[in-house]
Design a protein around this motif. Structure first.
Motif, PDB file in Angstrom:
ATOM      1  N   PRO A   4       0.800  -1.235   0.000  1.00 44.28           N
ATOM      2  CA  PRO A   4       0.000   0.000   0.000  1.00 44.28           C
ATOM      3  C   PRO A   4       0.826   1.276   0.000  1.00 44.28           C
ATOM      4  O   PRO A   4       0.268   2.366  -0.117  1.00 44.28           O
ATOM      5  CB  PRO A   4      -0.818  -0.120   1.292  1.00 44.28           C
ATOM      6  N   TYR A   5       2.154   1.159   0.117  1.00 43.63           N
ATOM      7  CA  TYR A   5       3.003   2.351   0.170  1.00 43.63           C
ATOM      8  C   TYR A   5       3.930   2.484  -1.040  1.00 43.63           C
ATOM      9  O   TYR A   5       4.781   3.372  -1.079  1.00 43.63           O
ATOM     10  CB  TYR A   5       3.843   2.343   1.457  1.00 43.63           C
ATOM     11  N   TYR A   6       3.769   1.584  -2.026  1.00 39.75           N
ATOM     12  CA  TYR A   6       4.593   1.664  -3.231  1.00 39.75           C
ATOM     13  C   TYR A   6       3.824   1.065  -4.399  1.00 39.75           C
ATOM     14  O   TYR A   6       3.129   0.069  -4.260  1.00 39.75           O
ATOM     15  CB  TYR A   6       5.907   0.897  -3.055  1.00 39.75           C
ATOM     16  N   ARG A   7       3.976   1.699  -5.547  1.00 39.20           N
ATOM     17  CA  ARG A   7       3.409   1.141  -6.763  1.00 39.20           C
ATOM     18  C   ARG A   7       4.277   1.546  -7.960  1.00 39.20           C
ATOM     19  O   ARG A   7       4.888   2.620  -7.962  1.00 39.20           O
ATOM     20  CB  ARG A   7       1.962   1.602  -6.967  1.00 39.20           C
ATOM     21  N   GLY A  14       6.969   5.021 -20.198  1.00 31.99           N
ATOM     22  CA  GLY A  14       7.869   4.306 -19.295  1.00 31.99           C
ATOM     23  C   GLY A  14       7.262   4.104 -17.928  1.00 31.99           C
ATOM     24  O   GLY A  14       6.086   4.435 -17.688  1.00 31.99           O
ATOM     25  N   ASP A  15       8.059   3.594 -17.006  1.00 31.85           N
ATOM     26  CA  ASP A  15       7.584   3.277 -15.653  1.00 31.85           C
ATOM     27  C   ASP A  15       7.795   4.454 -14.703  1.00 31.85           C
ATOM     28  O   ASP A  15       8.861   5.078 -14.686  1.00 31.85           O
ATOM     29  CB  ASP A  15       8.324   2.067 -15.094  1.00 31.85           C
ATOM     30  N   LEU A  16       6.787   4.700 -13.896  1.00 33.41           N
ATOM     31  CA  LEU A  16       6.862   5.686 -12.815  1.00 33.41           C
ATOM     32  C   LEU A  16       6.727   4.943 -11.498  1.00 33.41           C
ATOM     33  O   LEU A  16       5.820   4.126 -11.323  1.00 33.41           O
ATOM     34  CB  LEU A  16       5.739   6.715 -12.938  1.00 33.41           C
ATOM     35  N   HIS A  17       7.623   5.231 -10.555  1.00 37.60           N
ATOM     36  CA  HIS A  17       7.589   4.620  -9.232  1.00 37.60           C
ATOM     37  C   HIS A  17       7.021   5.647  -8.242  1.00 37.60           C
ATOM     38  O   HIS A  17       7.502   6.778  -8.179  1.00 37.60           O
ATOM     39  CB  HIS A  17       8.990   4.183  -8.808  1.00 37.60           C
ATOM     40  N   VAL A  18       6.017   5.249  -7.484  1.00 40.64           N
ATOM     41  CA  VAL A  18       5.370   6.166  -6.540  1.00 40.64           C
ATOM     42  C   VAL A  18       5.436   5.566  -5.140  1.00 40.64           C
ATOM     43  O   VAL A  18       4.988   4.435  -4.914  1.00 40.64           O
ATOM     44  CB  VAL A  18       3.904   6.434  -6.922  1.00 40.64           C
ATOM     45  N   PHE A  19       5.999   6.335  -4.218  1.00 41.17           N
ATOM     46  CA  PHE A  19       6.092   5.927  -2.816  1.00 41.17           C
ATOM     47  C   PHE A  19       5.097   6.756  -2.020  1.00 41.17           C
ATOM     48  O   PHE A  19       5.382   7.873  -1.591  1.00 41.17           O
ATOM     49  CB  PHE A  19       7.519   6.127  -2.304  1.00 41.17           C
ATOM     50  N   ALA A  20       3.898   6.217  -1.839  1.00 42.98           N
ATOM     51  CA  ALA A  20       2.837   6.944  -1.141  1.00 42.98           C
ATOM     52  C   ALA A  20       1.737   5.971  -0.773  1.00 42.98           C
ATOM     53  O   ALA A  20       1.456   5.014  -1.502  1.00 42.98           O
ATOM     54  CB  ALA A  20       2.277   8.057  -2.021  1.00 42.98           C
ATOM     55  N   HIS A  21       1.102   6.238   0.357  1.00 39.97           N
ATOM     56  CA  HIS A  21      -0.072   5.452   0.755  1.00 39.97           C
ATOM     57  C   HIS A  21      -1.169   5.637  -0.272  1.00 39.97           C
ATOM     58  O   HIS A  21      -1.241   6.652  -0.973  1.00 39.97           O
ATOM     59  CB  HIS A  21      -0.547   5.897   2.134  1.00 39.97           C
ATOM     60  N   ASP A  22      -2.050   4.655  -0.372  1.00 38.84           N
ATOM     61  CA  ASP A  22      -3.134   4.697  -1.352  1.00 38.84           C
ATOM     62  C   ASP A  22      -3.881   6.028  -1.338  1.00 38.84           C
ATOM     63  O   ASP A  22      -4.149   6.623  -2.388  1.00 38.84           O
ATOM     64  CB  ASP A  22      -4.130   3.562  -1.087  1.00 38.84           C
ATOM     65  N   ASP A  23      -4.246   6.498  -0.150  1.00 44.55           N
ATOM     66  CA  ASP A  23      -5.033   7.730  -0.053  1.00 44.55           C
ATOM     67  C   ASP A  23      -4.279   8.915  -0.644  1.00 44.55           C
ATOM     68  O   ASP A  23      -4.871   9.753  -1.352  1.00 44.55           O
ATOM     69  CB  ASP A  23      -5.389   8.021   1.403  1.00 44.55           C
ATOM     70  N   ILE A 448       5.038  11.633   6.235  1.00 48.98           N
ATOM     71  CA  ILE A 448       6.129  10.970   6.959  1.00 48.98           C
ATOM     72  C   ILE A 448       5.819   9.489   7.142  1.00 48.98           C
ATOM     73  O   ILE A 448       6.704   8.630   6.999  1.00 48.98           O
ATOM     74  CB  ILE A 448       6.357  11.651   8.323  1.00 48.98           C
ATOM     75  N   ASP A 449       4.571   9.170   7.440  1.00 45.10           N
ATOM     76  CA  ASP A 449       4.194   7.767   7.609  1.00 45.10           C
ATOM     77  C   ASP A 449       4.449   6.971   6.331  1.00 45.10           C
ATOM     78  O   ASP A 449       4.924   5.827   6.386  1.00 45.10           O
ATOM     79  CB  ASP A 449       2.719   7.676   8.002  1.00 45.10           C
ATOM     80  N   SER A 450       4.146   7.564   5.185  1.00 47.92           N
ATOM     81  CA  SER A 450       4.395   6.874   3.915  1.00 47.92           C
ATOM     82  C   SER A 450       5.877   6.606   3.703  1.00 47.92           C
ATOM     83  O   SER A 450       6.265   5.530   3.245  1.00 47.92           O
ATOM     84  CB  SER A 450       3.839   7.698   2.745  1.00 47.92           C
TER      85      SER A 450
END
Length: 472
Positions: A4-7, A14-23, A448-450
């Motif tokens: 839930p914190y990475y997709r 191309g590919d994008l990496h996202v480090f964030a909670h779903d919300d 910060i939690d993410s």
């Protein structure tokens, strides 16, 4: 396995990496993905990611990390940002929160800071005996010794050692490209804050028990008073961005480069325009780190005036979050762009400055005005995002929208105006600062939690605001 914190998002380019909670991810909106796809169309890009504070910017979202190899690489003024070298600086004092308990005393301190650091955007700085050329060429090492108060006390010296980089070397002949009026204006602005989201904040620390040993190594303690400074390269960086972006656009036209976003500027690293931008960008990084240092020197004087000559004021760390720089990852040299992202190296990483080699360096993450800020340290797992984490809370609405949606009473309540724990501001007319109110930003605790849950970094201390100085 679902995280839930990475997709990883498969975009057309191309590919994008996202480090964030779903919300947080779903609240970013479609525009950030559109901008990412444009960025991913730049040739030879190796990697691109968003941190949880990501939001729409000009050409590139704030909260972006983008990576190229040196050979065949590209450099982009848009993926650095107009405020080149914008970053954070934190100083530690020997005072405790109880020493600033009275609102009147906090107001006295704020006035003493204002006396030394002009908050009007075009006012002359407190420092008139500096040579701008020395600052641009040598960064912190171009400052007169009288502005480096611990230069001759090796046991206490932190000014030149506790920084991400105190001097960037570059081809100094490129400085001739900047017109004379910009030299004069930039000299006047040394040691000044600027407007927008820049600030000087007085804070009280609360150490995280899980990282208490690291905190002790850094000299942190519960209730300790610290100072956080957020600013950049002022008009010098703005001039570099404007002049170089024009040259980069011409190079793009000659080379047949471009995306669907005409504001996205980039050029081959080995091109004349690319090299021009690289070297002048480094001059702006030198300006930015010296500018924050000079403001800290002025704040130090304000503390001594308010609390007496025995007040101590040591540098915890200074780092940037708008820049491009050559870094070694694994055994390869890469060109990393960070636009609104912060480098956070773990313990033992060779990129740490010597004082922080064993613990990892402090990563300085501001919240919004009236909310907490954080001191963090990188995790080894952060290598998967090239050791980049968030740079703050990140805007949730534009300045104009904030002015329309947030009332003065709501803003005053969030700053606890009239209460004993009021966050003292240098502006009595709150209307002038509504666009920077906490309601304009995402929830920094969620950001910060993410970062923590994505295993990019961990919290060493939380910083509660006591007073803030903002520009206009």
């Amino acid at each position: 396995m679902y995280d839930p914190y990475y997709r990883r998002i498969d975009l057309p380019a191309g590919d994008l990496h996202v480090f964030a909670h779903d919300d947080l991810y779903y609240a970013m909106g479609a525009k950030v993905l559109e901008m990412a796809n444009n960025n991913l169309q730049i040739p030879n890009i190796r990697y691109m990611s968003y941190t949880p504070d990501a939001h729409v910017g000009v050409g590139t979202c704030i909260g972006t990390t983008a990576v190229w190899g040196i050979e065949g690489g590209f450099i982009s003024p848009s993926i650095v940002g107009s405020d080149i070298g914008c970053g954070m600086r934190v100083h530690l004092t020997n005072l405790q929160v109880e020493d600033l308990q009275e609102v009147k005393l906090r107001r006295k301190l704020v006035k003493a800071i204002e006396k030394r650091i002009p908050v009007e955007n075009h006012a002359r700085g407190y420092f008139s005996d500096l040579r701008l050329e020395d600052v641009l060429r040598k960064g912190l090492h171009g400052l007169p010794s009288k502005y480096v108060p611990d230069a001759y006390t090796p046991r206490k010296a932190t000014s030149l050692t506790h920084v991400e980089c105190g001097r960037f070397r570059f081809d100094e002949s490129e400085l001739d490209r900047i017109p004379e009026p910009m030299w004069h204006r930039s000299h006047r602005q040394l040691g000044t804050l600027g407007n927008g989201n820049h600030f000087i904040e007085i804070q009280a620390l609360s150490v995280n028990d899980e990282n208490r040993q690291v905190a002790e190594r850094w000299g942190l303690r519960d209730g300790q008073v610290a100072v956080m400074i957020h600013s950049g390269s002022r008009s010098w960086g703005g001039s570099v961005n404007q002049i170089c972006s024009t040259q980069v656009a011409k190079a793009m036209s000659r080379l047949g480069l471009g995306t669907s976003d005409p504001k996205l500027a980039y050029a081959p690293l080995d091109s004349e325009a690319g090299q021009m931008y690289l070297h002048l960008m480094y001059s702006a990084l030198n300006y930015a780190v010296a500018n924050r240092h000079l403001m800290a020197f002025a704040v130090r004087d304000a503390f001594k005036e308010t609390f007496g000559p025995k007040t101590e004021f040591s540098t915890l760390y200074d780092l940037m979050h708008n820049y491009a720089c050559e870094e070694t990852h694994g055994e390869e040299s890469l060109l990393l762009h960070r636009k609104g992202t912060t480098r956070a190296l773990p313990a033992g990483h060779l990129g740490n400055p010597e004082p922080y080699r064993e613990t990892g360096h402090p990563a300085l993450i501001p919240g919004s005005m009236g909310t907490a800020s954080y001191l963090m340290v990188g995790s080894p797992e952060g290598a998967r995002n090239y050791h980049s984490i968030c740079h703050g809370a990140g805007r949730v609405r534009s300045r104009n929208a904030t002015k329309q949606l947030v009332s003065v009473d709501e803003f005053a309540s969030s700053m606890k105006i009239g209460q004993e724990d009021e966050v003292v501001l240098n502006h009595r007319a709150l209307e002038s600062l509504i666009d920077e109110s906490p309601q304009a930003y995402k929830d920094v605790d969620q950001i910060i939690d993410s970062v923590v849950q994505a295993r990019l970094a961990s919290v060493v201390a939380k910083c509660r605001p006591l007073a803030a100085v903002k520009g206009v």
